[in-house]
Design a protein around this motif. Structure first.
Motif, PDB file in Angstrom:
ATOM      1  N   MET A 231       0.890  -1.347   0.009  1.00  0.00           N
ATOM      2  CA  MET A 231       0.000   0.002  -0.009  1.00  0.00           C
ATOM      3  C   MET A 231       0.791   1.168   0.049  1.00  0.00           C
ATOM      4  SD  MET A 231      -3.128  -0.710  -0.287  1.00  0.00           S
ATOM      5  CE  MET A 231      -2.498  -2.049  -1.538  1.00  0.00           C
ATOM      6  N   TYR A 232       2.037   1.501   0.787  1.00  0.00           N
ATOM      7  CA  TYR A 232       3.001   2.565   0.841  1.00  0.00           C
ATOM      8  C   TYR A 232       3.326   2.482  -0.547  1.00  0.00           C
ATOM      9  CZ  TYR A 232       2.132   2.852   6.008  1.00  0.00           C
ATOM     10  OH  TYR A 232       1.700   3.238   7.280  1.00  0.00           O
ATOM     11  N   GLY A 233       3.861   1.605  -1.036  1.00  0.00           N
ATOM     12  CA  GLY A 233       4.597   1.657  -2.567  1.00  0.00           C
ATOM     13  C   GLY A 233       3.828   2.083  -3.400  1.00  0.00           C
ATOM     14  N   MET A 234       2.487   1.614  -3.410  1.00  0.00           N
ATOM     15  CA  MET A 234       1.669   1.840  -4.386  1.00  0.00           C
ATOM     16  C   MET A 234       1.000   3.574  -4.119  1.00  0.00           C
ATOM     17  SD  MET A 234      -2.140   0.600  -5.627  1.00  0.00           S
ATOM     18  CE  MET A 234      -3.124   0.838  -4.285  1.00  0.00           C
ATOM     19  N   SER A 235       1.009   4.041  -3.130  1.00  0.00           N
ATOM     20  CA  SER A 235       0.761   5.259  -2.714  1.00  0.00           C
ATOM     21  C   SER A 235       1.837   6.368  -3.072  1.00  0.00           C
ATOM     22  CB  SER A 235       0.408   5.612  -1.164  1.00  0.00           C
ATOM     23  OG  SER A 235      -0.098   6.769  -1.002  1.00  0.00           O
ATOM     24  N   ASP A 236       3.162   5.730  -3.195  1.00  0.00           N
ATOM     25  CA  ASP A 236       4.068   6.768  -3.517  1.00  0.00           C
ATOM     26  C   ASP A 236       4.244   6.596  -5.175  1.00  0.00           C
ATOM     27  OD1 ASP A 236       4.870   7.538  -1.053  1.00  0.00           O
ATOM     28  OD2 ASP A 236       6.504   5.809  -0.693  1.00  0.00           O
ATOM     29  N   GLY A 237       3.882   5.669  -5.650  1.00  0.00           N
ATOM     30  CA  GLY A 237       3.936   5.615  -7.237  1.00  0.00           C
ATOM     31  C   GLY A 237       2.683   6.451  -7.704  1.00  0.00           C
ATOM     32  N   LEU A 238       1.665   6.554  -7.126  1.00  0.00           N
ATOM     33  CA  LEU A 238       0.683   7.280  -7.299  1.00  0.00           C
ATOM     34  C   LEU A 238       0.661   8.566  -7.526  1.00  0.00           C
ATOM     35  CD1 LEU A 238      -2.327   5.182  -5.787  1.00  0.00           C
ATOM     36  CD2 LEU A 238      -2.038   5.250  -8.299  1.00  0.00           C
ATOM     37  N   VAL A 239       1.377   9.081  -6.443  1.00  0.00           N
ATOM     38  CA  VAL A 239       1.712  10.604  -6.206  1.00  0.00           C
ATOM     39  C   VAL A 239       2.928  11.208  -7.063  1.00  0.00           C
ATOM     40  CG1 VAL A 239       2.408  12.354  -4.362  1.00  0.00           C
ATOM     41  CG2 VAL A 239       0.726  10.415  -3.613  1.00  0.00           C
ATOM     42  N   GLU A 240       3.955  10.380  -6.995  1.00  0.00           N
ATOM     43  CA  GLU A 240       4.978  10.914  -7.631  1.00  0.00           C
ATOM     44  C   GLU A 240       4.731  10.669  -9.334  1.00  0.00           C
ATOM     45  OE1 GLU A 240       8.565   8.997  -6.670  1.00  0.00           O
ATOM     46  OE2 GLU A 240       8.144   9.295  -4.360  1.00  0.00           O
ATOM     47  N   VAL A 241       4.044   9.995  -9.791  1.00  0.00           N
ATOM     48  CA  VAL A 241       3.971   9.811 -11.279  1.00  0.00           C
ATOM     49  C   VAL A 241       3.005  10.727 -11.700  1.00  0.00           C
ATOM     50  CG1 VAL A 241       3.368   8.279 -13.128  1.00  0.00           C
ATOM     51  CG2 VAL A 241       5.044   7.376 -11.243  1.00  0.00           C
ATOM     52  N   LEU A 242       1.636  10.703 -10.963  1.00  0.00           N
ATOM     53  CA  LEU A 242       0.510  11.822 -11.236  1.00  0.00           C
ATOM     54  C   LEU A 242       1.130  13.160 -11.070  1.00  0.00           C
ATOM     55  CD1 LEU A 242      -2.164  12.283 -11.710  1.00  0.00           C
ATOM     56  CD2 LEU A 242      -2.837  12.686  -9.336  1.00  0.00           C
TER      57      LEU A 242
ATOM     58  N   GLY B  85       8.358  -2.223  -4.352  1.00  0.00           N
ATOM     59  CA  GLY B  85       8.885  -1.979  -5.639  1.00  0.00           C
ATOM     60  C   GLY B  85       7.704  -2.210  -6.576  1.00  0.00           C
ATOM     61  N   LEU B  86       7.079  -3.461  -6.526  1.00  0.00           N
ATOM     62  CA  LEU B  86       6.144  -3.976  -7.404  1.00  0.00           C
ATOM     63  C   LEU B  86       4.980  -3.155  -7.452  1.00  0.00           C
ATOM     64  CD1 LEU B  86       5.027  -5.960  -9.346  1.00  0.00           C
ATOM     65  CD2 LEU B  86       4.466  -7.497  -7.391  1.00  0.00           C
ATOM     66  N   PHE B  87       4.581  -2.601  -6.228  1.00  0.00           N
ATOM     67  CA  PHE B  87       3.124  -1.989  -6.221  1.00  0.00           C
ATOM     68  C   PHE B  87       3.509  -0.576  -6.486  1.00  0.00           C
ATOM     69  CE2 PHE B  87       1.331  -5.875  -4.478  1.00  0.00           C
ATOM     70  CZ  PHE B  87       0.188  -5.856  -4.848  1.00  0.00           C
ATOM     71  N   TYR B  88       4.567  -0.074  -6.119  1.00  0.00           N
ATOM     72  CA  TYR B  88       4.902   1.299  -7.024  1.00  0.00           C
ATOM     73  C   TYR B  88       4.860   1.522  -8.311  1.00  0.00           C
ATOM     74  CZ  TYR B  88       7.595   5.645  -7.865  1.00  0.00           C
ATOM     75  OH  TYR B  88       7.832   6.883  -8.253  1.00  0.00           O
ATOM     76  N   LEU B  89       5.465   0.273  -8.981  1.00  0.00           N
ATOM     77  CA  LEU B  89       5.208   0.258 -10.323  1.00  0.00           C
ATOM     78  C   LEU B  89       3.830   0.022 -10.812  1.00  0.00           C
ATOM     79  CD1 LEU B  89       6.810   0.094 -13.144  1.00  0.00           C
ATOM     80  CD2 LEU B  89       6.834  -2.405 -12.750  1.00  0.00           C
ATOM     81  N   ILE B  90       2.989  -0.615  -9.977  1.00  0.00           N
ATOM     82  CA  ILE B  90       1.393  -0.892 -10.452  1.00  0.00           C
ATOM     83  C   ILE B  90       0.814   0.377 -10.220  1.00  0.00           C
ATOM     84  CG2 ILE B  90      -0.634  -1.859  -9.581  1.00  0.00           C
ATOM     85  CD1 ILE B  90       0.905  -4.227  -8.747  1.00  0.00           C
ATOM     86  N   GLY B  91       1.110   1.258  -9.220  1.00  0.00           N
ATOM     87  CA  GLY B  91       0.461   2.567  -9.150  1.00  0.00           C
ATOM     88  C   GLY B  91       0.852   3.528 -10.382  1.00  0.00           C
ATOM     89  N   ALA B  92       2.357   3.583 -10.550  1.00  0.00           N
ATOM     90  CA  ALA B  92       2.830   4.376 -11.747  1.00  0.00           C
ATOM     91  C   ALA B  92       2.090   3.969 -12.974  1.00  0.00           C
ATOM     92  CB  ALA B  92       4.222   4.095 -11.956  1.00  0.00           C
ATOM     93  N   LEU B  93       1.889   2.869 -13.526  1.00  0.00           N
ATOM     94  CA  LEU B  93       1.255   2.437 -14.563  1.00  0.00           C
ATOM     95  C   LEU B  93      -0.329   2.710 -14.581  1.00  0.00           C
ATOM     96  CD1 LEU B  93       2.695  -1.373 -15.000  1.00  0.00           C
ATOM     97  CD2 LEU B  93       3.241   0.805 -16.187  1.00  0.00           C
ATOM     98  N   LEU B  94      -0.686   2.734 -13.356  1.00  0.00           N
ATOM     99  CA  LEU B  94      -2.308   2.977 -13.448  1.00  0.00           C
ATOM    100  C   LEU B  94      -2.444   4.561 -13.703  1.00  0.00           C
ATOM    101  CD1 LEU B  94      -5.106   1.972 -12.399  1.00  0.00           C
ATOM    102  CD2 LEU B  94      -4.582   3.156 -10.082  1.00  0.00           C
TER     103      LEU B  94
END
Length: 375
Positions: free
Chosen positions: A153-164, A288-297
């Motif tokens: 959850m933390y990884g995905m949240s970071d990916g969402l915020v940074e890439v958005l 790392g995996l869920f950061y990437l998932i957040g970024a791809l989303l």
């Protein structure tokens, strides 16, 4: 001694108890485990008795509660959550409401706000506390689930915020959506590697510190007798997050060995802090995996829809996807910490969209004022 509770509070308490009775009865209707089903029916009956108590209080002060009904929305929502995510998830979801009820009743008892009925309210308060014990095993299973996905959850949240934030800054400046996609992938890949490495190093450092402390205690215990050894092990486990009862049991089982570090890992189920024993590799993988998932989303709308609805339209879709994902992440985060669910979700969404708004403004200024555009 008179009753000093407001009309609205009496009605709210009555409605809450009716609603809880309906929820437990409905849950019993869909529960396959016979033991749990019987416990749910018992809890429903307890809540019915609690509702009768508040009805009698209402009658005592001249309040008509005949038209007060349980919240059907809460009942239906509880059943939906139960079917989708399981009883353990629902128990944790309702935990904050249970804690609020316990706090509210506790205040009334301390103030003796119900006069001669205060002792009965104290019994109801103890019933509410006992409710949590019934579902201890179910809640523990969900907590284990939360432990496994916390890093995700933390990884995905970071990916969402940074890439958005990155694509929001590029949307007003870059004309070609494929270039935004490429830039987003670069940012996402770099962030994935950075987050994974950071998670590995952080978790490994925490683990090494704990193991070093335990090793020192191993050497200290070599010169202690059994009684002092038990006491020392209990103190150590308590410092590392184990409650006193479980620490006492664990200390007795560990006292015959000076190799505490190894034994603590072996008996981790007695309650030793999961964080101390977490695998650095697994933490890095999930983060790392869920950061990437957040970024791809975030990136997905640009190559799929960018040439049709434009970059700004794609950005709007990304924002909606991020809001949904952050709401889910906030829900799980709040439940795992028994925090305020609505507040946590709102904060997650606000921070994500705030970062995107800031970078979008910068990109807009660059495009409109400085006349910067990339094709």
């Amino acid at each position: 001694m008179s009753i000093s509770v407001g009309r609205d509070e009496i009605i709210d308490n009555y409605r809450d108890e009716l609603t809880d009775a309906e929820i437990y009865a409905a849950l019993a209707g869909v529960e396959r485990n016979e033991k749990l089903r019987n416990e749910l029916l018992k809890l429903s009956q307890y809540e019915v008795e609690h509702a009768k108590f508040w009805k009698s209080i209402a009658e005592e002060v001249g309040i008509d509660v005949g038209s007060v009904k349980p919240s059907r929305t809460s009942v239906l929502f509880s059943i939906l959550v139960r079917r989708l995510f399981g009883l353990g998830f629902l128990v944790k979801l309702r935990e904050s409401a249970e804690i609020e009820a316990i706090r509210r009743y506790g205040n009334l008892v301390r103030k003796r706000a119900l006069g001669p009925y205060t002792d009965k309210l104290r019994e109801i308060l103890l019933d509410e506390v006992a409710h949590e014990e019934v579902f201890r095993d179910e809640a523990s299973r969900f907590e284990a689930f939360i432990d496994n996905i916390r890093d995700a959850m933390y990884g995905m949240s970071d990916g969402l915020v940074e890439v958005l934030a990155a694509v929001a800054g590029l949307a007003p400046v870059v004309i070609n959506p494929i270039l935004i996609t490429l830039a987003g992938l670069i940012v996402g890949t770099a962030g994935t590697l950075s987050m994974a490495v950071g998670a590995y190093m952080s978790t490994k450092a925490q683990r090494d510190i704990r193991e070093t402390k335990l090793s020192k205690i191993d050497m200290e215990l070599e010169n202690l007798n059994v009684e002092d050894r038990v006491k020392r092990v209990k103190e150590t486990l308590t410092k590392f997050g184990v409650d006193e009862d479980r620490a006492s049991i664990a200390a007795l089982s560990l006292s015959d060995s000076v190799d505490v570090s190894k034994k603590v890992v072996e008996v981790g189920e007695v309650g030793f802090s999961k964080e101390a024993l977490e695998s650095p590799g697994r933490s890095a993988l999930y983060t790392g995996l869920f950061y990437l998932i957040g970024a791809l989303l975030v990136i997905a709308p640009f190559p799929l829809l960018g040439h049709i609805i434009g970059n700004v339209g794609s950005l709007y879709i990304s924002i909606v996807l991020v809001a949904i994902a952050q709401a889910i992440s906030g829900l799980l985060t709040a439940i795992s910490g028994s925090g305020k669910i609505t507040r946590t979700i709102a904060m997650n969404i606000a921070l994500s969209l705030g970062a995107a708004a800031a970078t979008y403004a910068i990109g807009t200024i660059a495009h409109d004022v400085l006349h910067i555009a990339i094709t």
